[in-house]
Design an enzyme around this catalytic site. Sequence first.
Site, PDB file in Angstrom:
ATOM      1  N   CYS A   1     -29.977  16.551   8.840  1.00 14.20           N
ATOM      2  CA  CYS A   1     -29.367  15.689   7.537  1.00 14.20           C
ATOM      3  C   CYS A   1     -28.254  16.312   6.603  1.00 14.20           C
ATOM      4  O   CYS A   1     -28.088  17.611   6.796  1.00 14.20           O
ATOM      5  CB  CYS A   1     -30.579  15.427   6.567  1.00 14.20           C
ATOM      6  SG  CYS A   1     -31.856  16.976   6.081  1.00 14.20           S
TER       7      CYS A   1
ATOM      8  N   CYS B   1     -31.623  20.355   4.962  1.00 15.97           N
ATOM      9  CA  CYS B   1     -30.214  19.554   5.158  1.00 15.97           C
ATOM     10  C   CYS B   1     -29.118  20.464   4.847  1.00 15.97           C
ATOM     11  O   CYS B   1     -29.178  21.536   4.265  1.00 15.97           O
ATOM     12  CB  CYS B   1     -30.313  18.491   3.743  1.00 15.97           C
ATOM     13  SG  CYS B   1     -31.403  17.051   4.230  1.00 15.97           S
TER      14      CYS B   1
END
Length: 266
Positions: free
Chosen positions: A167, A85
Amino acid sequence: VPVGILMWRPPLKQWKGEGTTAHLYEILLGRCYTYTQIVRPELGHKDCQKIVKAFTKAFLSKDPCSSTEQDYQPLMELTDEPVPCNKTLFWSKSSELAHDYTRVRQDMFTLEDTLLGYMADGLKWCGDPGSSEMNYHSCPDWREDCSNNSFSVFWNTVSKRFAEDACGVVHVVLNGSIRNTFDERSTFGRVEVFNLHPEKVNRLQAWVMHDIGSVHSDSCSSSSINNLKQILKRRSITFSCQNNYRPIRLLQCVKNPGHSSCGSYI
Ligand code: N1C
């Protein structure tokens, strides 16, 4: 049976684009081993023989103008590789700069810093329905022959997965020295923006970069960037934008140390 008959092959179709890259198979295999053994040894368990076979199986003996996402599914399944992420970097019309940046920022990933992108970057490939060989003479051109050709469909498929997997805060390097800094027809504008998952992507951070010495044509306040902002708003993803993000500007200055716009950094 006369030898001539055994050797006869139906002629391959002729397209407007350049043909399959010479030694494609060996290049894919070599890049796969380089990536999984040297660049990211943690992927050393991947089976490169199997991956390259799945890659070529996706397009061999098929019409290169009717390529589908499904053709590449077996390859996609063999090459899943999550990006952490906050570390995804998209780009559009700024390939060199984005890759210069991830070369230095080794924790950030463009698609070409993942296995499949690394393997396929800069290569061309297509098959022919009447033959089990690659067509080294010509492949469909996106404009003049067909848009659903074997490598365009590949890039659409892998770009889609790359965006779906992203993400946290995701980043994009855009080219502010061209008119359509955000181009809705580009892979970034057409595929990636629409495949970000709002429940796991909180923000898209854009960096609009101007080529050194060019007259600025687009910036964060331009209408094309505003269009991107509106699209993301509709998709419930926050947008932020910065012109000439300094770490990337410094990389441009490495290549143009004498330019006046770089002076203040030296
Ligand atoms: O159409 P683009 O840019 O917006 O595509 C770039 C965008 C990136 O964020 C990547 O994640 O889409 C992904 N991508 C590639 O990684 C890639 N590598 C090589 C898309 N296309 C890629 N290519 C080839 O460059 C491919 O042949 C495609 O048509 C071009 C797109 O480049 P662009 O127009 O500058």
